[in-house]
Design a protein around this motif. Structure first.
Motif, PDB file in Angstrom:
ATOM      1  N   TYR A  58     -16.853  27.675  -4.993  1.00  0.00           N
ATOM      2  CA  TYR A  58     -17.846  28.745  -4.926  1.00  0.00           C
ATOM      3  C   TYR A  58     -17.266  30.047  -4.415  1.00  0.00           C
ATOM      4  CZ  TYR A  58     -19.228  27.116  -0.140  1.00  0.00           C
ATOM      5  OH  TYR A  58     -19.274  26.728   1.170  1.00  0.00           O
ATOM      6  N   ALA A  59     -16.161  30.008  -3.674  1.00  0.00           N
ATOM      7  CA  ALA A  59     -15.507  31.255  -3.288  1.00  0.00           C
ATOM      8  C   ALA A  59     -14.878  31.932  -4.511  1.00  0.00           C
ATOM      9  CB  ALA A  59     -14.451  30.988  -2.221  1.00  0.00           C
ATOM     10  N   SER A  60     -14.279  31.128  -5.397  1.00  0.00           N
ATOM     11  CA  SER A  60     -13.696  31.682  -6.627  1.00  0.00           C
ATOM     12  C   SER A  60     -14.782  32.239  -7.532  1.00  0.00           C
ATOM     13  CB  SER A  60     -12.910  30.603  -7.368  1.00  0.00           C
ATOM     14  OG  SER A  60     -11.853  30.146  -6.571  1.00  0.00           O
ATOM     15  N   ALA A  61     -15.884  31.520  -7.662  1.00  0.00           N
ATOM     16  CA  ALA A  61     -16.990  32.004  -8.492  1.00  0.00           C
ATOM     17  C   ALA A  61     -17.559  33.298  -7.928  1.00  0.00           C
ATOM     18  CB  ALA A  61     -18.082  30.936  -8.592  1.00  0.00           C
ATOM     19  N   ASP A  62     -17.676  33.392  -6.615  1.00  0.00           N
ATOM     20  CA  ASP A  62     -18.198  34.605  -5.995  1.00  0.00           C
ATOM     21  C   ASP A  62     -17.251  35.779  -6.212  1.00  0.00           C
ATOM     22  OD1 ASP A  62     -20.240  35.913  -4.269  1.00  0.00           O
ATOM     23  OD2 ASP A  62     -18.511  36.162  -2.944  1.00  0.00           O
ATOM     24  N   ARG A  63     -15.956  35.530  -6.099  1.00  0.00           N
ATOM     25  CA  ARG A  63     -14.983  36.606  -6.360  1.00  0.00           C
ATOM     26  C   ARG A  63     -15.061  37.087  -7.802  1.00  0.00           C
ATOM     27  NH1 ARG A  63     -10.726  33.548  -3.447  1.00  0.00           N
ATOM     28  NH2 ARG A  63     -10.977  34.180  -1.292  1.00  0.00           N
ATOM     29  N   ALA A  64     -15.245  36.140  -8.728  1.00  0.00           N
ATOM     30  CA  ALA A  64     -15.332  36.510 -10.144  1.00  0.00           C
ATOM     31  C   ALA A  64     -16.574  37.356 -10.399  1.00  0.00           C
ATOM     32  CB  ALA A  64     -15.348  35.254 -11.018  1.00  0.00           C
ATOM     33  N   VAL A  65     -17.705  36.973  -9.808  1.00  0.00           N
ATOM     34  CA  VAL A  65     -18.941  37.750  -9.980  1.00  0.00           C
ATOM     35  C   VAL A  65     -18.781  39.140  -9.368  1.00  0.00           C
ATOM     36  CG1 VAL A  65     -21.355  37.905  -9.229  1.00  0.00           C
ATOM     37  CG2 VAL A  65     -20.478  35.771 -10.181  1.00  0.00           C
ATOM     38  N   ALA A  66     -18.233  39.198  -8.153  1.00  0.00           N
ATOM     39  CA  ALA A  66     -18.042  40.497  -7.492  1.00  0.00           C
ATOM     40  C   ALA A  66     -17.074  41.370  -8.289  1.00  0.00           C
ATOM     41  CB  ALA A  66     -17.531  40.289  -6.072  1.00  0.00           C
ATOM     42  N   ALA A  67     -16.015  40.778  -8.849  1.00  0.00           N
ATOM     43  CA  ALA A  67     -15.058  41.555  -9.632  1.00  0.00           C
ATOM     44  C   ALA A  67     -15.693  42.065 -10.927  1.00  0.00           C
ATOM     45  CB  ALA A  67     -13.833  40.712  -9.943  1.00  0.00           C
ATOM     46  N   ALA A  68     -16.518  41.219 -11.549  1.00  0.00           N
ATOM     47  CA  ALA A  68     -17.163  41.633 -12.798  1.00  0.00           C
ATOM     48  C   ALA A  68     -18.114  42.803 -12.559  1.00  0.00           C
ATOM     49  CB  ALA A  68     -17.912  40.459 -13.412  1.00  0.00           C
ATOM     50  N   PHE A  69     -18.913  42.709 -11.516  1.00  0.00           N
ATOM     51  CA  PHE A  69     -19.832  43.804 -11.226  1.00  0.00           C
ATOM     52  C   PHE A  69     -19.107  45.002 -10.639  1.00  0.00           C
ATOM     53  CE2 PHE A  69     -23.170  40.459 -11.259  1.00  0.00           C
ATOM     54  CZ  PHE A  69     -23.967  41.027 -12.233  1.00  0.00           C
ATOM     55  N   GLY A  70     -18.028  44.753  -9.891  1.00  0.00           N
ATOM     56  CA  GLY A  70     -17.242  45.861  -9.327  1.00  0.00           C
ATOM     57  C   GLY A  70     -16.542  46.657 -10.406  1.00  0.00           C
ATOM     58  N   ALA A  71     -16.064  45.959 -11.441  1.00  0.00           N
ATOM     59  CA  ALA A  71     -15.395  46.651 -12.543  1.00  0.00           C
ATOM     60  C   ALA A  71     -16.374  47.527 -13.313  1.00  0.00           C
ATOM     61  CB  ALA A  71     -14.756  45.625 -13.483  1.00  0.00           C
ATOM     62  N   ALA A  72     -17.634  47.110 -13.345  1.00  0.00           N
ATOM     63  CA  ALA A  72     -18.653  47.900 -14.044  1.00  0.00           C
ATOM     64  C   ALA A  72     -19.233  48.992 -13.147  1.00  0.00           C
ATOM     65  CB  ALA A  72     -19.773  46.977 -14.531  1.00  0.00           C
ATOM     66  N   GLY A  73     -18.777  49.052 -11.897  1.00  0.00           N
ATOM     67  CA  GLY A  73     -19.281  50.071 -10.979  1.00  0.00           C
ATOM     68  C   GLY A  73     -20.601  49.709 -10.324  1.00  0.00           C
ATOM     69  N   HIS A  74     -20.987  48.456 -10.389  1.00  0.00           N
ATOM     70  CA  HIS A  74     -22.268  48.015  -9.818  1.00  0.00           C
ATOM     71  C   HIS A  74     -22.056  46.813  -8.903  1.00  0.00           C
ATOM     72  CE1 HIS A  74     -24.282  50.659 -12.616  1.00  0.00           C
ATOM     73  NE2 HIS A  74     -23.624  50.102 -13.615  1.00  0.00           N
ATOM     74  N   ARG A  75     -21.181  46.941  -7.938  1.00  0.00           N
ATOM     75  CA  ARG A  75     -20.847  45.828  -7.037  1.00  0.00           C
ATOM     76  C   ARG A  75     -22.063  45.311  -6.276  1.00  0.00           C
ATOM     77  NH1 ARG A  75     -16.062  43.742  -5.404  1.00  0.00           N
ATOM     78  NH2 ARG A  75     -15.990  42.820  -3.347  1.00  0.00           N
ATOM     79  N   ALA A  76     -23.024  46.168  -5.970  1.00  0.00           N
ATOM     80  CA  ALA A  76     -24.215  45.745  -5.225  1.00  0.00           C
ATOM     81  C   ALA A  76     -25.084  44.794  -6.042  1.00  0.00           C
ATOM     82  CB  ALA A  76     -25.032  46.965  -4.802  1.00  0.00           C
ATOM     83  N   TRP A  77     -24.912  44.768  -7.350  1.00  0.00           N
ATOM     84  CA  TRP A  77     -25.712  43.879  -8.193  1.00  0.00           C
ATOM     85  C   TRP A  77     -25.287  42.421  -8.068  1.00  0.00           C
ATOM     86  CZ3 TRP A  77     -26.232  46.571 -13.625  1.00  0.00           C
ATOM     87  CH2 TRP A  77     -26.887  47.793 -13.460  1.00  0.00           C
ATOM     88  N   ALA A  78     -24.120  42.162  -7.517  1.00  0.00           N
ATOM     89  CA  ALA A  78     -23.603  40.793  -7.412  1.00  0.00           C
ATOM     90  C   ALA A  78     -24.545  39.891  -6.624  1.00  0.00           C
ATOM     91  CB  ALA A  78     -22.216  40.800  -6.777  1.00  0.00           C
ATOM     92  N   VAL A  79     -25.263  40.446  -5.675  1.00  0.00           N
ATOM     93  CA  VAL A  79     -26.186  39.636  -4.877  1.00  0.00           C
ATOM     94  C   VAL A  79     -27.287  39.032  -5.745  1.00  0.00           C
ATOM     95  CG1 VAL A  79     -27.790  41.460  -4.176  1.00  0.00           C
ATOM     96  CG2 VAL A  79     -27.379  39.546  -2.662  1.00  0.00           C
ATOM     97  N   TYR A  80     -27.610  39.691  -6.860  1.00  0.00           N
ATOM     98  CA  TYR A  80     -28.648  39.185  -7.753  1.00  0.00           C
ATOM     99  C   TYR A  80     -28.163  37.991  -8.572  1.00  0.00           C
ATOM    100  CZ  TYR A  80     -31.329  43.197  -6.351  1.00  0.00           C
ATOM    101  OH  TYR A  80     -32.024  44.109  -5.599  1.00  0.00           O
ATOM    102  N   VAL A  81     -26.884  37.690  -8.501  1.00  0.00           N
ATOM    103  CA  VAL A  81     -26.341  36.470  -9.092  1.00  0.00           C
ATOM    104  C   VAL A  81     -26.032  35.460  -7.993  1.00  0.00           C
ATOM    105  CG1 VAL A  81     -24.417  35.502 -10.414  1.00  0.00           C
ATOM    106  CG2 VAL A  81     -25.401  37.693 -11.069  1.00  0.00           C
TER     107      VAL A  81
END
Length: 153
Positions: A58-81
């Motif tokens: 789950y740490a790897s999955a969380d990093r992947a979600v944060a990186a995906a939203f961070g790359a799109a410029g919406h890192r704060a949206w990661a909490v919604y996943v």
């Protein structure tokens, strides 16, 4: 002299904490009374499996979600996943014996009910969690665009 203040907030909070600790102690004594070695082995095994298998997953999955939203410029949206995924994972962990059918005989004898439907219920609950999270994100974005002043050229 200053008034004595409990670090926990209020005497009611302290009483509630003492009662919950007493209940947990009673449950622990009852649980360990029958087969303490297997219970202790289960706790140690659960801790090892969590730390060596689940935590990296789950740490790897969380990093992947944060990186995906961070790359799109919406890192704060990661909490919604993160939140619906964590709640769905917790529900899967709790319901796994029923979803997998490993305890079908025991469950049917104890409750008189069949195991059918637990997988469908978990999938429905997961869909509701992610759908609710998407709805909250959409409402947040809508409110943010309404509150933003128009651009001046």
């Amino acid at each position: 002299m200053g008034k004595f203040r409990l670090p926990l907030g209020s005497p009611f909070h302290l009483l509630l904490l003492a009662c919950s600790l007493a209940l947990a102690g009673y449950a622990g004594v009852r649980l360990l009374a029958d087969d303490w070695f297997r219970v202790a082995l289960w706790f140690v095994g659960a801790a090892v499996v969590h730390d060596l298998v689940l935590l990296p997953l789950y740490a790897s999955a969380d990093r992947a979600v944060a990186a995906a939203f961070g790359a799109a410029g919406h890192r704060a949206w990661a909490v919604y996943v993160r939140v619906p995924a964590a709640l769905s994972g917790l529900l899967l962990l709790v319901w796994f014996p029923l979803i997998s059918g490993k305890v079908a005989d025991h469950y049917e004898v104890a409750t008189g009910l069949s195991l059918g439907g637990f997988l469908a219920r978990w999938l429905l609950m997961t869909a509701l969690l992610f759908g609710g999270s998407a709805l909250l994100l959409a409402l947040r974005l809508r409110r943010a665009t309404k509150d933003r002043p128009p651009a001046v050229h």
